[in-house]
Design an enzyme around this catalytic site. Structure first.
Site, PDB file in Angstrom:
ATOM      1  N   ASN A   9       0.869  -1.179   0.000  1.00 45.58           N
ATOM      2  CA  ASN A   9       0.000   0.000   0.000  1.00 45.58           C
ATOM      3  C   ASN A   9       0.907   1.230   0.000  1.00 45.58           C
ATOM      4  O   ASN A   9       1.500   1.561   1.020  1.00 45.58           O
ATOM      5  CB  ASN A   9      -0.893  -0.044   1.258  1.00 45.58           C
ATOM      6  N   LYS A  11       0.156   4.283  -0.331  1.00 46.42           N
ATOM      7  CA  LYS A  11      -0.460   5.491   0.254  1.00 46.42           C
ATOM      8  C   LYS A  11      -0.208   6.696  -0.671  1.00 46.42           C
ATOM      9  O   LYS A  11      -0.240   6.547  -1.888  1.00 46.42           O
ATOM     10  CB  LYS A  11       0.056   5.708   1.674  1.00 46.42           C
ATOM     11  N   HIS A  96      -9.580   1.509   5.190  1.00 44.80           N
ATOM     12  CA  HIS A  96      -8.270   1.646   5.836  1.00 44.80           C
ATOM     13  C   HIS A  96      -8.400   2.618   7.011  1.00 44.80           C
ATOM     14  O   HIS A  96      -9.172   3.584   6.945  1.00 44.80           O
ATOM     15  CB  HIS A  96      -7.236   2.158   4.825  1.00 44.80           C
ATOM     16  N   GLU A  98      -6.656   4.997   7.952  1.00 48.26           N
ATOM     17  CA  GLU A  98      -6.440   6.411   7.610  1.00 48.26           C
ATOM     18  C   GLU A  98      -7.696   7.011   6.986  1.00 48.26           C
ATOM     19  O   GLU A  98      -8.011   8.182   7.195  1.00 48.26           O
ATOM     20  CB  GLU A  98      -5.212   6.540   6.688  1.00 48.26           C
ATOM     21  N   GLU A 168      -5.518  -4.706  10.820  1.00 47.36           N
ATOM     22  CA  GLU A 168      -4.441  -3.732  10.976  1.00 47.36           C
ATOM     23  C   GLU A 168      -4.666  -2.934  12.258  1.00 47.36           C
ATOM     24  O   GLU A 168      -5.428  -1.956  12.259  1.00 47.36           O
ATOM     25  CB  GLU A 168      -4.436  -2.758   9.792  1.00 47.36           C
ATOM     26  N   GLY A 174       2.489   2.344  10.721  1.00 43.24           N
ATOM     27  CA  GLY A 174       3.450   3.427  10.540  1.00 43.24           C
ATOM     28  C   GLY A 174       4.214   3.796  11.801  1.00 43.24           C
ATOM     29  O   GLY A 174       4.871   4.825  11.864  1.00 43.24           O
ATOM     30  N   SER A 214       3.308  -2.147  10.324  1.00 44.47           N
ATOM     31  CA  SER A 214       4.759  -2.252  10.491  1.00 44.47           C
ATOM     32  C   SER A 214       5.336  -3.620  10.105  1.00 44.47           C
ATOM     33  O   SER A 214       6.250  -4.122  10.758  1.00 44.47           O
ATOM     34  CB  SER A 214       5.174  -1.870  11.917  1.00 44.47           C
TER      35      SER A 214
HETATM   36  P1  PGA Z   1       2.767   0.301   7.674  1.00 47.36           P
HETATM   37  O1  PGA Z   1       1.280   0.523   7.062  1.00 47.36           O
HETATM   38  O2  PGA Z   1       3.280  -0.989   7.095  1.00 47.36           O
HETATM   39  O3  PGA Z   1       3.535   1.511   7.241  1.00 47.36           O
HETATM   40  O4  PGA Z   1       2.607   0.216   9.154  1.00 47.36           O
HETATM   41  C1  PGA Z   1       0.401  -0.543   6.873  1.00 47.36           C
HETATM   42  C2  PGA Z   1      -0.879  -0.064   6.259  1.00 47.36           C
HETATM   43  O5  PGA Z   1      -1.300   1.074   6.555  1.00 47.36           O
HETATM   44  O6  PGA Z   1      -1.510  -0.776   5.452  1.00 47.36           O
END
Ligand code: PGA
Length: 260
Positions: A9, A11, A96, A98, A168, A174, A214
């Site tokens: 992903n 982003k 997601h 976010e 998640e 992140g 992560s």
């Molecule tokens: P990350 O994000 O691997 O940077 O923690 C995962 C995601 O948001 O799908």
């Protein structure tokens, strides 16, 4: 048998030249290797066509990061599932954290998007996960179940096409702080049990449940060894060709060695 899925992903990262370079970097490390896992790439909308062209000679999957449920119309700034399908997407990330936390998407919105996604013959990757506060208050399973109900509860078993779920935990996204395999497995198993109760044992055994938060080359193996983790949704680490290729290779190897 569930074929592992490892999806990057991206982003809001990668211009078209950067996207091209990243895909070529991943390809140069994975081509010619025997990988059973499905590889998915979710670039920003502006780079979808570029990535579609770059992966045309692979069996990798183009993934959208979001879409709106209406087919077309006066929805400034939105993209429809039909538009994603037309550019070559096969899957779409929905709900997601976010989207939920920064852009205010509700469970009900995610549900409407999932329905539209399936109507277009696209596979939704439905994201669920608790915040740190919710985890510390012992609400993890309750929150995840509410999100599952909102996203998928309106579907009929017979009418519903394939969907993927990604667990998640918000506190792991992140942050560099991964859920331990035990923490992840507990929720993944609950998600599978929910699928069994809400849909059918067949649906539960066939549906891929990914882990995200992560994920990196150093932890993919222990995560993939968990019985109910069928792959990963990778954010930050998917922006590095070498790191992402390693995650795919290691994840695939761990799945094979585990008899998955
Ligand atoms: P990350 O994000 O691997 O940077 O923690 C995962 C995601 O948001 O799908």
């Amino acid at each position: 048998m569930r074929v592992p899925l490892i999806a990057g992903n991206w982003k809001m990262h990668m211009t078209r030249p950067e996207a091209r370079e990243l895909v070529r970097g991943i390809k140069s490390r994975l081509m010619g290797k025997e990988i059973r896992a499905q590889v998915g790439l979710a670039p920003p909308f502006t780079a979808l066509e570029t990535v579609a062209n770059e992966i045309a000679d692979t069996n990798w999957i183009l993934v959208g990061q979001n879409a709106f449920w209406e087919e077309k119309g006066a929805f400034t700034g939105e993209i429809s599932f039909g538009m994603l399908a037309e550019v070559g997407c096969k899957m779409v990330i929905l709900g997601h954290s976010e989207r939920r936390h920064i852009f205010g998407e509700s469970d009900q919105w995610v549900g409407k998007k999932v329905q539209a996604c399936l109507q277009w013959g696209l596979v939704p990757i439905v994201c669920v996960g608790e915040t740190l506060d919710e985890r510390e208050s012992g609400l993890t399973l309750k929150v995840v179940e509410r999100q599952l109900e909102g996203a998928l509860g309106g579907l009929e078993e017979n009418a519903a096409g394939e969907f993927v779920i990604a667990y998640e935990p918000v506190w792991a996204i992140g942050t560099g702080r991964t859920a331990t395999p035990e923490q992840a497995q507990e929720v993944q198993a609950m998600v599978r049990d929910w699928l069994r109760r809400r849909f059918s044992p067949m649906r539960a055994s066939r549906t891929r449940i990914l882990y995200g938060g992560s994920v990196k080359p150093e932890n993919i193996r222990e995560l993939m060894e968990c019985p109910d983790i069928d792959g990963a949704l990778v954010g930050g680490a998917s922006l590095d060709a070498l790191g992402f290729a390693k995650i795919v290779e290691e994840g695939d190897r761990a799945a094979r060695e585990g008899g998955k």
